[in-house]
Design a protein around this motif. Structure first.
Motif, PDB file in Angstrom:
ATOM      1  N   VAL A 118      28.576  26.317  28.680  1.00  0.00           N
ATOM      2  CA  VAL A 118      28.287  27.771  29.164  1.00  0.00           C
ATOM      3  C   VAL A 118      28.306  27.826  30.665  1.00  0.00           C
ATOM      4  CG1 VAL A 118      26.414  29.443  28.977  1.00  0.00           C
ATOM      5  CG2 VAL A 118      27.164  28.038  27.074  1.00  0.00           C
ATOM      6  N   LEU A 119      27.778  26.831  31.424  1.00  0.00           N
ATOM      7  CA  LEU A 119      27.590  26.715  32.918  1.00  0.00           C
ATOM      8  C   LEU A 119      29.340  26.758  33.462  1.00  0.00           C
ATOM      9  CD1 LEU A 119      24.992  24.231  33.475  1.00  0.00           C
ATOM     10  CD2 LEU A 119      24.831  26.970  33.829  1.00  0.00           C
ATOM     11  N   ALA A 120      30.153  26.369  32.905  1.00  0.00           N
ATOM     12  CA  ALA A 120      31.592  26.105  33.529  1.00  0.00           C
ATOM     13  C   ALA A 120      31.985  27.774  33.179  1.00  0.00           C
ATOM     14  CB  ALA A 120      32.239  25.243  32.473  1.00  0.00           C
ATOM     15  N   LEU A 121      31.703  28.527  32.083  1.00  0.00           N
ATOM     16  CA  LEU A 121      31.982  29.777  31.723  1.00  0.00           C
ATOM     17  C   LEU A 121      31.599  30.520  32.828  1.00  0.00           C
ATOM     18  CD1 LEU A 121      33.830  31.647  30.118  1.00  0.00           C
ATOM     19  CD2 LEU A 121      31.574  31.883  28.589  1.00  0.00           C
ATOM     20  N   CYS A 122      30.120  30.412  33.385  1.00  0.00           N
ATOM     21  CA  CYS A 122      29.485  31.394  34.076  1.00  0.00           C
ATOM     22  C   CYS A 122      30.379  31.087  35.610  1.00  0.00           C
ATOM     23  CB  CYS A 122      28.031  30.766  34.405  1.00  0.00           C
ATOM     24  SG  CYS A 122      26.820  31.262  33.244  1.00  0.00           S
ATOM     25  N   ASP A 123      30.702  29.864  35.698  1.00  0.00           N
ATOM     26  CA  ASP A 123      31.428  29.606  37.200  1.00  0.00           C
ATOM     27  C   ASP A 123      32.627  30.217  37.222  1.00  0.00           C
ATOM     28  OD1 ASP A 123      29.489  27.971  38.082  1.00  0.00           O
ATOM     29  OD2 ASP A 123      30.405  25.961  37.396  1.00  0.00           O
ATOM     30  N   GLN A 124      33.283  30.498  36.070  1.00  0.00           N
ATOM     31  CA  GLN A 124      34.698  31.247  35.914  1.00  0.00           C
ATOM     32  C   GLN A 124      34.545  32.694  35.932  1.00  0.00           C
ATOM     33  OE1 GLN A 124      36.818  29.433  32.715  1.00  0.00           O
ATOM     34  NE2 GLN A 124      36.803  27.323  33.775  1.00  0.00           N
ATOM     35  N   ALA A 125      33.551  33.279  35.673  1.00  0.00           N
ATOM     36  CA  ALA A 125      33.394  34.605  35.293  1.00  0.00           C
ATOM     37  C   ALA A 125      33.679  35.450  36.577  1.00  0.00           C
ATOM     38  CB  ALA A 125      32.022  35.086  34.656  1.00  0.00           C
ATOM     39  N   PRO A 126      34.264  36.708  36.368  1.00  0.00           N
ATOM     40  CA  PRO A 126      34.537  37.424  37.665  1.00  0.00           C
ATOM     41  C   PRO A 126      33.015  37.876  38.017  1.00  0.00           C
ATOM     42  CG  PRO A 126      36.049  38.234  35.550  1.00  0.00           C
ATOM     43  CD  PRO A 126      35.012  37.279  35.078  1.00  0.00           C
ATOM     44  N   ALA A 127      33.097  37.953  39.438  1.00  0.00           N
ATOM     45  CA  ALA A 127      31.746  38.511  39.993  1.00  0.00           C
ATOM     46  C   ALA A 127      31.417  39.795  39.495  1.00  0.00           C
ATOM     47  CB  ALA A 127      32.133  38.676  41.717  1.00  0.00           C
ATOM     48  N   PRO A 128      30.171  39.916  39.422  1.00  0.00           N
ATOM     49  CA  PRO A 128      29.494  41.292  38.970  1.00  0.00           C
ATOM     50  C   PRO A 128      29.854  42.238  39.812  1.00  0.00           C
ATOM     51  CG  PRO A 128      27.890  39.293  38.590  1.00  0.00           C
ATOM     52  CD  PRO A 128      28.964  38.840  39.466  1.00  0.00           C
ATOM     53  N   SER A 129      30.008  43.495  39.370  1.00  0.00           N
ATOM     54  CA  SER A 129      30.333  44.672  40.173  1.00  0.00           C
ATOM     55  C   SER A 129      30.130  46.141  39.477  1.00  0.00           C
ATOM     56  CB  SER A 129      31.873  45.074  40.211  1.00  0.00           C
ATOM     57  OG  SER A 129      32.536  45.092  39.127  1.00  0.00           O
ATOM     58  N   LYS A 130      29.684  46.906  40.276  1.00  0.00           N
ATOM     59  CA  LYS A 130      28.953  48.208  39.520  1.00  0.00           C
ATOM     60  C   LYS A 130      30.439  49.072  39.028  1.00  0.00           C
ATOM     61  CE  LYS A 130      25.454  48.612  42.880  1.00  0.00           C
ATOM     62  NZ  LYS A 130      24.685  49.328  43.995  1.00  0.00           N
ATOM     63  N   GLY A 131      30.150  50.066  38.091  1.00  0.00           N
ATOM     64  CA  GLY A 131      31.084  50.817  37.462  1.00  0.00           C
ATOM     65  C   GLY A 131      31.418  50.322  35.966  1.00  0.00           C
ATOM     66  N   GLY A 132      31.315  51.570  35.064  1.00  0.00           N
ATOM     67  CA  GLY A 132      31.523  51.435  33.599  1.00  0.00           C
ATOM     68  C   GLY A 132      32.951  50.987  33.369  1.00  0.00           C
ATOM     69  N   ARG A 133      33.976  51.561  34.122  1.00  0.00           N
ATOM     70  CA  ARG A 133      35.212  51.459  33.852  1.00  0.00           C
ATOM     71  C   ARG A 133      35.602  50.019  34.016  1.00  0.00           C
ATOM     72  NH1 ARG A 133      40.154  53.201  32.477  1.00  0.00           N
ATOM     73  NH2 ARG A 133      41.956  52.504  33.328  1.00  0.00           N
ATOM     74  N   LYS A 134      35.315  49.318  35.127  1.00  0.00           N
ATOM     75  CA  LYS A 134      35.539  47.802  35.312  1.00  0.00           C
ATOM     76  C   LYS A 134      34.884  46.992  34.219  1.00  0.00           C
ATOM     77  CE  LYS A 134      36.574  44.480  38.857  1.00  0.00           C
ATOM     78  NZ  LYS A 134      36.600  44.181  40.312  1.00  0.00           N
ATOM     79  N   THR A 135      33.563  47.366  33.988  1.00  0.00           N
ATOM     80  CA  THR A 135      32.997  46.700  32.979  1.00  0.00           C
ATOM     81  C   THR A 135      33.623  46.536  31.611  1.00  0.00           C
ATOM     82  OG1 THR A 135      30.766  47.059  33.871  1.00  0.00           O
ATOM     83  CG2 THR A 135      30.818  46.411  31.560  1.00  0.00           C
ATOM     84  N   LEU A 136      34.217  47.802  31.135  1.00  0.00           N
ATOM     85  CA  LEU A 136      34.901  47.755  29.930  1.00  0.00           C
ATOM     86  C   LEU A 136      36.244  47.098  30.293  1.00  0.00           C
ATOM     87  CD1 LEU A 136      35.377  48.873  27.148  1.00  0.00           C
ATOM     88  CD2 LEU A 136      36.434  51.322  28.218  1.00  0.00           C
ATOM     89  N   MET A 137      36.942  47.195  31.310  1.00  0.00           N
ATOM     90  CA  MET A 137      38.216  46.275  31.542  1.00  0.00           C
ATOM     91  C   MET A 137      37.813  44.916  31.234  1.00  0.00           C
ATOM     92  SD  MET A 137      40.678  48.392  31.972  1.00  0.00           S
ATOM     93  CE  MET A 137      39.851  49.429  30.550  1.00  0.00           C
ATOM     94  N   THR A 138      36.924  44.497  31.809  1.00  0.00           N
ATOM     95  CA  THR A 138      36.378  42.914  31.674  1.00  0.00           C
ATOM     96  C   THR A 138      36.276  42.751  30.215  1.00  0.00           C
ATOM     97  OG1 THR A 138      35.154  43.027  33.875  1.00  0.00           O
ATOM     98  CG2 THR A 138      34.771  41.155  32.195  1.00  0.00           C
TER      99      THR A 138
END
Length: 216
Positions: A130-150
């Motif tokens: 899980v920690l490895a997955l956290c390290d690989q996750a895209p940086a948090p950003s604002k905006g609903g559309r990018k959240t859905l794209m993620t």
């Protein structure tokens, strides 16, 4: 869990949409194995549209949940390490007596003194994963559309892995892969074309390549 086990639990596509998806894939010359992979991706995407989309998390919320899982895994593993060996044997005996829920099978082999020890080791591995997955996750950003794209990244990645070795399948705009993704989105009932999700997938891949990270 095998792929077969997973898809025993995922709802099938609407028959007409499934037939249209297969026809589209076959018209593009995809192999039987690639068509099956595309259908699997479409079924997972349909499951997300039906049950997951309404509960979508922002990237920040997702990371918070993942870090909580890592923390609780570490703490429970640590707690189990302090349990007496005899108590671990008794825990194992009780689990053998009552069984695991939902028909979950016992591991084929477990370390002495039993399942409590197995869980202790498995939870340490879970924390690391899980920690490895956290390290690989895209940086948090604002905006609903990018959240859905993620959220769509996993499905586009599954599609790409299913067809990337097929003839003349590339990630270019308006190319064969985008048409495959469009067919899968239509079969899954996504109320949008796949172009935006494919472009976002390409951007994330390029960013991962430039930083030396794998796409999560």
């Amino acid at each position: 869990m095998t792929v077969e086990d997973l898809f025993d639990r995922v709802e099938p596509l609407d028959p007409d949409r499934r037939d249209a998806l297969h026809a589209a894939c076959q018209s593009m010359g995809l192999s039987d194995g690639a068509v099956q992979g595309v259908e699997h991706a479409a079924r997972l995407l349909r499951e997300f549209e039906l049950y997951g989309k309404a509960r979508i998390q922002t990237p920040a919320q997702r990371l918070k949940k993942l870090r909580l899982v890592a923390d609780l895994s570490r703490r429970l593993s640590s707690a189990l390490s302090e349990v007496r060996t005899l108590d671990k044997v008794c825990i194992h005996a009780r689990l053998e007596e009552v069984g695991l829920p939902d028909g979950l099978p016992f591991p084929q082999s477990v370390p002495i003194p039993g399942l409590a020890q197995y869980f202790e080791v498995a939870l340490r591995s879970l924390e690391e994963a899980v920690l490895a997955l956290c390290d690989q996750a895209p940086a948090p950003s604002k905006g609903g559309r990018k959240t859905l794209m993620t959220s769509y990244l996993m499905f586009i990645e599954w599609l790409w892995e299913s067809v990337k070795d097929e003839e003349r399948v590339t990630l270019g705009r308006d190319g064969k892969f985008e048409r495959i993704a469009d067919a899968a989105f239509t079969a899954a009932g996504v109320p949008a074309a796949a172009a935006g999700a494919v472009r976002f997938f390409v951007e994330v891949r390029q960013s991962a390549d430039s930083t030396g990270h794998e796409l999560d």
